[in-house]
Design a protein around this motif. Sequence first.
Motif, PDB file in Angstrom:
ATOM      1  N   PRO A 141       0.515  -0.856   0.405  1.00 29.48           N
ATOM      2  CA  PRO A 141       0.077   0.139   0.042  1.00 29.48           C
ATOM      3  C   PRO A 141       0.943   1.045   0.160  1.00 29.48           C
ATOM      4  O   PRO A 141       0.773   2.043   1.058  1.00 29.48           O
ATOM      5  CB  PRO A 141      -0.806  -0.341   1.429  1.00 29.48           C
ATOM      6  CG  PRO A 141      -0.256  -0.907   1.894  1.00 29.48           C
ATOM      7  CD  PRO A 141       0.739  -1.949   1.331  1.00 29.48           C
ATOM      8  N   ARG A 143       2.161   5.053  -1.230  1.00 29.16           N
ATOM      9  CA  ARG A 143       1.177   5.930  -2.016  1.00 29.16           C
ATOM     10  C   ARG A 143       1.042   6.045  -3.837  1.00 29.16           C
ATOM     11  O   ARG A 143      -0.006   6.269  -3.967  1.00 29.16           O
ATOM     12  CB  ARG A 143       1.764   7.729  -1.995  1.00 29.16           C
ATOM     13  CG  ARG A 143       1.351   8.677  -2.642  1.00 29.16           C
ATOM     14  CD  ARG A 143       1.957   9.716  -2.069  1.00 29.16           C
ATOM     15  NE  ARG A 143       2.090  10.052  -0.364  1.00 29.16           N
ATOM     16  CZ  ARG A 143       2.748  11.187  -0.121  1.00 29.16           C
ATOM     17  NH1 ARG A 143       2.910  12.277  -1.287  1.00 29.16           N
ATOM     18  NH2 ARG A 143       2.743  11.808   1.099  1.00 29.16           N
ATOM     19  N   ARG A 146      -1.532   3.055  -4.165  1.00 31.00           N
ATOM     20  CA  ARG A 146      -3.247   3.528  -3.599  1.00 31.00           C
ATOM     21  C   ARG A 146      -3.603   4.626  -5.066  1.00 31.00           C
ATOM     22  O   ARG A 146      -4.398   4.536  -5.404  1.00 31.00           O
ATOM     23  CB  ARG A 146      -2.534   3.927  -2.404  1.00 31.00           C
ATOM     24  CG  ARG A 146      -2.769   3.021  -1.463  1.00 31.00           C
ATOM     25  CD  ARG A 146      -2.800   3.998   0.046  1.00 31.00           C
ATOM     26  NE  ARG A 146      -2.512   5.151   0.153  1.00 31.00           N
ATOM     27  CZ  ARG A 146      -1.248   5.442   0.601  1.00 31.00           C
ATOM     28  NH1 ARG A 146      -0.735   4.146   1.653  1.00 31.00           N
ATOM     29  NH2 ARG A 146      -0.531   6.766   0.748  1.00 31.00           N
ATOM     30  N   ARG A 149      -4.107   2.361  -8.177  1.00 24.89           N
ATOM     31  CA  ARG A 149      -5.789   2.039  -7.633  1.00 24.89           C
ATOM     32  C   ARG A 149      -6.710   2.313  -7.337  1.00 24.89           C
ATOM     33  O   ARG A 149      -8.205   2.283  -7.979  1.00 24.89           O
ATOM     34  CB  ARG A 149      -5.615   0.719  -6.687  1.00 24.89           C
ATOM     35  CG  ARG A 149      -5.200  -0.086  -6.296  1.00 24.89           C
ATOM     36  CD  ARG A 149      -5.158  -1.739  -5.369  1.00 24.89           C
ATOM     37  NE  ARG A 149      -4.648  -0.791  -4.077  1.00 24.89           N
ATOM     38  CZ  ARG A 149      -3.553  -1.177  -3.418  1.00 24.89           C
ATOM     39  NH1 ARG A 149      -2.479  -1.223  -4.574  1.00 24.89           N
ATOM     40  NH2 ARG A 149      -3.690  -0.097  -2.078  1.00 24.89           N
ATOM     41  N   TRP A 150      -6.853   3.425  -6.839  1.00 26.79           N
ATOM     42  CA  TRP A 150      -7.987   4.410  -6.456  1.00 26.79           C
ATOM     43  C   TRP A 150      -8.470   4.466  -8.250  1.00 26.79           C
ATOM     44  O   TRP A 150      -9.237   4.922  -8.684  1.00 26.79           O
ATOM     45  CB  TRP A 150      -7.409   6.055  -6.510  1.00 26.79           C
ATOM     46  CG  TRP A 150      -8.768   7.223  -6.313  1.00 26.79           C
ATOM     47  CD1 TRP A 150      -9.927   7.100  -5.279  1.00 26.79           C
ATOM     48  CD2 TRP A 150      -9.095   8.017  -6.938  1.00 26.79           C
ATOM     49  NE1 TRP A 150     -10.303   8.062  -5.602  1.00 26.79           N
ATOM     50  CE2 TRP A 150      -9.664   8.938  -6.858  1.00 26.79           C
ATOM     51  CE3 TRP A 150      -8.002   8.648  -8.178  1.00 26.79           C
ATOM     52  CZ2 TRP A 150     -10.563   9.671  -7.021  1.00 26.79           C
ATOM     53  CZ3 TRP A 150      -8.330   9.894  -8.655  1.00 26.79           C
ATOM     54  CH2 TRP A 150      -9.239  10.427  -8.308  1.00 26.79           C
TER      55      TRP A 150
END
Length: 432
Positions: A141, A143, A146, A149-150
Amino acid sequence: MVCHPELVSRMLKDTRTFDKGGPLFDRLRILMGNGLVTCPHQDHRRQRRLLQPAFRPSRLTEQADLMGEEAEAVCREWQAGRQVDISAAMMALTTRVISRVLFSDSLDTETAAEVRQCLAAIVHGLFIRTAVPIDALFRVPTRANRRYRWAVERTHAIITAAIAERRRGVPRDDLLGTLLEATDGNGAGPALTEQEVHDQLVSLLLAGAETTALCLASAFSLLAQNPEAERRLHAEVDAVLAGRQRPGPDDLSRLVHTRAVVTETLRHSPPGWLFTRVTTEETELAGCRLPRGAIVLYSPYLLHHDPACFPDADRFLPDRWLPGRVAAGPHGALIPFAAGSRKCIGDTFAMAEVTIALATVAGRWRLRHVPGPVEPPRPGATLGPRSLVMICEPRVRVPVGTPGTGSRAPGATPASRVQPSRTAGENGVDDA
């Protein structure tokens, strides 16, 4: 690695033997599903027939108008002497254009801006996931993970919401409407599933925005480095537009030098710079035996910069594409949109979009580099300037025949120092 245009042409036209595959397409399938860009050979013909009507030349009249509207809107707020993030501006333009083709006005301004942000994060993270295919690294996880994936999840959510809204609303004559009709069995072949509709929209949105934006950014960068090509572009735009703010569909055939600039940009700086295919059976290519499952690479950038194919290959020379000139290179050497049955479905659309946008901006502004060397782009899933900042200079249209027509605004400074053209201003276009 296939390095000769005849061999690349043979490979691209034999889609049964050399199917889409390899690390890049494995990652793209996770992102796009089984859409036109990533689907295997056996699914391609049906999908292509379904989508082809939306990209017929006969649709270009209405599409050209919206291309011009969006190009005019992007550069309307620029101010003389100010620095503009051209990469971001061109991404805003192409995202709005492809969004309107796919969804009409279903995406509001805020959502369209969010789509641009998502696409930038996806493209940034896609290449590293292709070059380093170790999934465990991307489950950490961090930055960057993340953010990637977002961006993927949000893009899919926006597409899902657009489909649901259209289901509840009035049918529209856009690509989403065509796909939804096909779910009822009204298209070519069996009815589409909801997932197939979703996959096609994600594929076309991703393929139709970023690569075209990179081509436009590269064109402006290369023109700023080549004043004579820029001068001739401005002279032609002034003559063809004759005081109008943007070209119409009937002007495309008259923008001969402008189109040559676009073609030379795609040769010099192809956004799609490296692709892979996978052999579906044992075969032979140039005397080499390839087993089933072999990964075969080819690079449009490599072919386009081969001096055996294009004299002065590292120079930006739009004139090589003007009518009446000797063929600029051997057949099959220029492949910014790939070739064969899997040639990009939007090649005509993309050429028109870049030509119209280039003419619309050039009719109002001359863009020049900020002082200092031009930073070469870093290779990614595509190739091109992703943080290109340029200075706007307003242009005063000069009557045709006046010496120095369109060449330089009063007080303009010479183009900034640039690095060698092999590394300056690279770009890319995806093959579907």
